[in-house]
Design a protein around this motif. Structure first.
Motif, short mmCIF file in Angstrom:
data_model
loop_
_atom_site.label_atom_id
_atom_site.label_comp_id
_atom_site.label_asym_id
_atom_site.label_seq_id
_atom_site.Cartn_x
_atom_site.Cartn_y
_atom_site.Cartn_z
N GLY A 1 -10.15 3.68 6.91
CA GLY A 1 -9.15 4.06 5.96
C GLY A 1 -9.12 3.26 4.94
O GLY A 1 -8.72 3.51 3.61
N SER A 2 -9.26 1.79 5.21
CA SER A 2 -9.40 0.83 4.03
C SER A 2 -10.64 1.08 3.09
O SER A 2 -10.42 1.04 1.79
CB SER A 2 -9.38 -0.68 4.57
OG SER A 2 -7.99 -0.76 5.19
N PHE A 3 -11.51 1.33 3.58
CA PHE A 3 -12.67 1.55 2.74
C PHE A 3 -12.59 2.63 1.88
O PHE A 3 -13.11 2.61 0.82
CB PHE A 3 -14.27 1.48 3.80
CG PHE A 3 -14.47 0.41 4.16
CD1 PHE A 3 -14.46 -0.84 3.46
CD2 PHE A 3 -14.73 0.26 5.40
CE1 PHE A 3 -15.13 -2.04 3.74
CE2 PHE A 3 -15.25 -1.00 6.04
CZ PHE A 3 -15.36 -2.15 5.16
N TYR B 1 -17.85 2.31 -6.35
CA TYR B 1 -17.92 0.63 -5.84
C TYR B 1 -18.82 0.87 -4.52
O TYR B 1 -18.64 1.21 -3.35
CB TYR B 1 -16.41 0.62 -5.33
CG TYR B 1 -15.93 -0.82 -4.87
CD1 TYR B 1 -17.04 -1.83 -4.64
CD2 TYR B 1 -14.74 -1.17 -4.39
CE1 TYR B 1 -16.84 -3.13 -4.36
CE2 TYR B 1 -14.41 -2.52 -4.19
CZ TYR B 1 -15.02 -3.65 -4.26
OH TYR B 1 -15.02 -4.82 -3.71
N PRO B 2 -20.12 0.51 -4.71
CA PRO B 2 -21.09 0.44 -3.59
C PRO B 2 -20.76 -0.59 -2.24
O PRO B 2 -21.23 0.09 -1.46
CB PRO B 2 -22.29 -0.04 -4.34
CG PRO B 2 -22.09 -0.76 -5.57
CD PRO B 2 -20.69 -0.17 -5.97
N ASP B 3 -20.08 -1.67 -2.62
CA ASP B 3 -19.87 -2.23 -1.44
C ASP B 3 -18.71 -1.53 -0.34
O ASP B 3 -19.02 -1.84 0.71
CB ASP B 3 -19.28 -3.83 -1.88
CG ASP B 3 -20.37 -4.65 -2.55
OD1 ASP B 3 -21.54 -4.47 -2.30
OD2 ASP B 3 -19.82 -5.71 -3.03
N ALA B 4 -17.83 -0.96 -1.06
CA ALA B 4 -16.88 -0.21 -0.33
C ALA B 4 -17.78 0.95 0.47
O ALA B 4 -17.30 1.31 1.63
CB ALA B 4 -15.87 0.15 -1.00
N ARG B 5 -18.64 1.58 -0.42
CA ARG B 5 -19.12 2.73 0.30
C ARG B 5 -19.99 2.18 1.43
O ARG B 5 -20.19 2.96 2.51
CB ARG B 5 -19.81 3.39 -0.75
CG ARG B 5 -20.65 4.59 -0.35
CD ARG B 5 -19.86 6.05 -0.17
NE ARG B 5 -19.24 6.23 -1.48
CZ ARG B 5 -18.34 7.13 -1.77
NH1 ARG B 5 -17.77 7.77 -0.29
NH2 ARG B 5 -17.77 7.34 -2.68
N TYR B 6 -20.84 1.09 1.36
CA TYR B 6 -21.63 0.64 2.30
C TYR B 6 -20.66 0.24 3.67
O TYR B 6 -21.10 0.28 4.50
CB TYR B 6 -22.45 -0.71 1.70
CG TYR B 6 -23.47 -1.30 2.80
CD1 TYR B 6 -24.33 -0.86 3.24
CD2 TYR B 6 -22.82 -2.60 3.33
CE1 TYR B 6 -25.38 -1.35 4.06
CE2 TYR B 6 -23.65 -3.12 4.35
CZ TYR B 6 -24.85 -2.63 4.77
OH TYR B 6 -25.46 -3.32 5.74
N GLY B 7 -19.55 -0.44 3.40
CA GLY B 7 -18.75 -0.77 4.49
C GLY B 7 -18.34 0.40 5.09
O GLY B 7 -18.32 0.47 6.38
N LEU B 8 -17.76 1.51 4.32
CA LEU B 8 -17.62 2.49 5.00
C LEU B 8 -18.77 3.29 5.77
O LEU B 8 -18.60 3.75 7.06
CB LEU B 8 -17.22 3.87 4.04
CG LEU B 8 -16.81 5.25 4.44
CD1 LEU B 8 -15.59 5.39 5.42
CD2 LEU B 8 -16.83 6.31 3.29
N ALA B 9 -20.03 3.23 5.21
CA ALA B 9 -21.28 3.63 6.24
C ALA B 9 -21.33 2.75 7.49
O ALA B 9 -21.66 3.41 8.50
CB ALA B 9 -22.43 3.69 5.17
N GLU B 10 -21.32 1.58 7.39
CA GLU B 10 -21.41 0.63 8.17
C GLU B 10 -20.44 1.09 9.60
O GLU B 10 -20.59 1.18 10.72
CB GLU B 10 -21.35 -0.62 8.13
CG GLU B 10 -22.66 -1.37 7.42
CD GLU B 10 -23.67 -1.31 8.46
OE1 GLU B 10 -23.38 -2.39 9.29
OE2 GLU B 10 -25.01 -0.71 8.48
N VAL B 11 -19.00 1.34 9.07
CA VAL B 11 -18.03 1.63 10.28
C VAL B 11 -18.36 2.91 10.75
O VAL B 11 -18.22 3.01 11.84
CB VAL B 11 -16.75 1.83 9.47
CG1 VAL B 11 -15.70 2.29 10.25
CG2 VAL B 11 -16.26 0.18 9.08
N LEU B 12 -18.86 3.87 9.82
CA LEU B 12 -19.24 5.36 10.64
C LEU B 12 -20.34 5.35 11.47
O LEU B 12 -20.26 5.71 12.54
CB LEU B 12 -19.55 6.30 9.37
CG LEU B 12 -18.40 6.69 8.58
CD1 LEU B 12 -18.80 7.26 7.16
CD2 LEU B 12 -17.19 7.41 9.10
N ALA B 13 -21.25 4.41 11.10
CA ALA B 13 -22.49 4.28 12.09
C ALA B 13 -21.92 3.69 13.41
O ALA B 13 -22.32 3.96 14.50
CB ALA B 13 -23.42 3.34 11.43
N THR B 14 -20.99 2.55 13.31
CA THR B 14 -20.53 1.83 14.63
C THR B 14 -19.75 2.83 15.29
O THR B 14 -19.71 2.71 16.60
CB THR B 14 -19.88 0.68 14.15
OG1 THR B 14 -20.77 -0.05 13.41
CG2 THR B 14 -19.53 -0.18 15.56
#
Length: 542
Positions: free
Chosen positions: A161-163, A173-186
């Motif tokens: 939700g925060s990302f 914002y690529p860092d936020a998109r990347y953080g979202l992707a990492e969370v979705l993967a986990t």
């Protein structure tokens, strides 16, 4: 700039325009008139820091702080420099000084949060980011930082939700998109993760971590050809990137997981898990296991008298065989094999309630498996009762310098019998190789030393490092570092991967130096032991 005496605003404008020489001239002119001008000292410190002269910058910041003790920007710059130098405790102190002077600065709260997060204090960091957002609700970077802290705390849905909140305010914002992707993967949503990783790559083609994440997501979807293509695209952009090399080997080596049979025949491993499980399990225990594999540890828990055992296995083939094995042994009424990632278990459906006993077996020969720490943190947060037994509880990694010419000859694979066989190197285990210290030819070049320590009962940063000065005890060629680990199952039961038993399926690991180093007794080799979300590594300090 005119012939008139320059002002601090002239220096700041020149610095922001990238004209460091003009900024320095202005500052020197100001200091010629007043050697204690805090603003000029501050700008000179920023100039020194931008040129990579950290010690000079810190000296100038100390002088600026003495000259302007109520200027929060000076202490903010000092904290930022400490942070860049990885001196996170001192960075924390500097940012707290900023807030003591001006509590209403959202950037300072965010900076303090980053310093706390770097020290593994994610809960405190969360509070800092939330305060920053109270002061500036539409700051996308604070939503992004908050997402990272929540991810470290195992609160993955909140992190998502925060990302997403950061991306609502800054869609590019690529860092936020990347953080979202990492969370979705986990969270075990690889399709959505792959889409998010691709969006990062579209925006920033050179974002190597996103390309690696895409390869992992595709691999988890059993789309091996696409995963290999994704990691090869990353390799074309960054052929020497260690994360790319690690992931490329991981994808290939995982194509044939041949270690399951040796693992279930490892009598010392089995004995350690059995003893710990028998000590933890009672007749009313609900046991959760992550990493079913063959199902043997789940059956140990049932045999020890557990009321119920839920064990999850993401590999559908292994899950089916494990369920068959459980049924063959008469435990189908008490053991449920769930073919899911642990982060996708549903309370009340897959797991009736939070577990009393939590058992995991995610270890590999180098101890730390990819995303292992975040998976364990999620389980502790969402799936295990407070005070529940955790098996294993901790691990200590030990190491020593070694001369290992035969293993070094094939790590990496090169020329064999006159042929260039380096293409075969992709099948080598990623990051480090296995060594059997009881059988493989080697010469110890140092005494064993403690490299890293892990506590699986609490949150740990996903990255850490330790520099160690290792005294050399024998002459030879130091090809690298052999390492092994103790698994502390509970307060009394310890498994030692240093065992020389032939049934020890993990054996030990070796990380190679490139190039190797000739050493003599009395020498000191400075070794950097690191871990990240994927693995443990050893390098020589620069």
């Amino acid at each position: 700039m005119t012939d008139a005496t320059p002002t601090i605003n002239d220096a700041i404008r020149a610095f922001r325009a990238g004209d460091l020489a003009a900024a320095e001239r202005a500052c020197r002119a100001i200091l010629a008139a007043d050697a204690r001008d805090g603003g000029a000292l501050h700008v000179l410190a920023l100039i020194a820091a931008s040129a990579g002269h950290a010690a000079d910058a810190m000296d100038l910041l100390d002088r600026a702080a003495e000259a302007a003790p109520t200027d929060p920007s000076v202490f903010n710059s000092r904290g930022s420099l400490y942070y860049q130098m990885e001196r996170y405790g001192e960075a924390e102190a500097a940012f707290r000084r900023v807030l003591a002077l001006r509590e209403d600065l959202p950037e300072a709260h965010g900076n303090l949060g980053n310093a706390l997060k770097a020290q593994g204090r994610a809960a405190e960091a969360e509070a800092c980011y939330r305060r920053a957002l109270e002061l500036r609700p539409d700051a996308p970077e604070m939503h992004n930082f908050l997402g990272g802290a929540l991810r470290d705390l195992g609160r993955l849905e909140e992190a998502e939700g925060s990302f997403r909140a950061a991306l609502e305010r800054a869609p590019d914002y690529p860092d936020a998109r990347y953080g979202l992707a990492e969370v979705l993967a986990t969270l075990g949503r690889p399709e959505a993760a792959a889409e998010a990783f691709r969006a990062v790559i579209d925006a920033v083609p050179a974002f190597i971590q996103a390309r690696v994440g895409l390869a992992h997501a595709l691999h988890s979807l059993d789309r091996a050809d696409e995963a290999i293509a994704a990691i090869d695209e990353a390799r074309a952009l960054a052929p020497d990137h260690p994360l790319v090399a690690f992931t490329r080997r991981l994808i290939h080596s995982n194509a044939v997981p041949g270690w399951h049979l040796p693992m279930i025949n490892d009598t010392e491993r089995n004995d350690a898990y059995r003893r710990a499980v028998e000590r933890a399990v009672g007749p009313d225990s609900l046991v959760l296991e992550i990493g079913t594999g063959s199902g043997i540890v789940a059956m140990m828990a049932a045999r020890a008298g557990a009321r119920r055992v839920v064990t999850c296995e993401v590999n559908p083939v292994l899950a089916r065989v494990a369920a068959e094995t459980v049924a063959r042994n008469g435990y189908a009424d008490r053991i449920t094999v769930v073919p899911k990632l642990s982060t996708r278990l549903e309370m009340g459906t897959d797991l009736p309630e939070k577990a009393d006993v939590f058992v995991s077996e995610l270890i590999n020969i180098g101890m730390l498996a990819p995303r292992m720490l975040s998976v364990l943190q999620h389980a502790r947060t969402h799936l295990v009762k407070p005070g529940g037994a955790i098996i294993p509880r901790a691990s200590t990694v030990y190491a020593m310098l070694v001369d290992a010419p035969e293993l070094a000859r094939i790590n990496p694979v090169g020329t064999i019998d006159g042929f260039d066989m380096s293409a075969m190197d992709v099948f080598r285990s990623p990051g480090y190789a296995q060594i059997d210290l009881g059988a493989d030819v080697h010469t110890p070049l140092s005494d064993p030393f403690t490299a890293l320590e892990f506590d699986f009962t609490r949150n740990m940063p996903e990255e850490g490092r330790r520099q160690i000065a290792v005294p050399v005890t024998a002459a030879g060629t130091c090809h690298g570092v052999a390492f092994w680990f103790d698994l502390f199952m509970d307060e009394e039961v310890v498994y030692h991967s240093a065992s020389r038993a032939r049934t020890n399926h993990w054996k030990q690991a070796i990380a190679f130096f490139d190039p190797p180093l000739a050493v003599q007794p009395g020498d000191t080799v400075r070794v950097v032991a690191r871990y990240d979300a994927n693995q443990i590594t050893f390098d020589r300090a620069e």
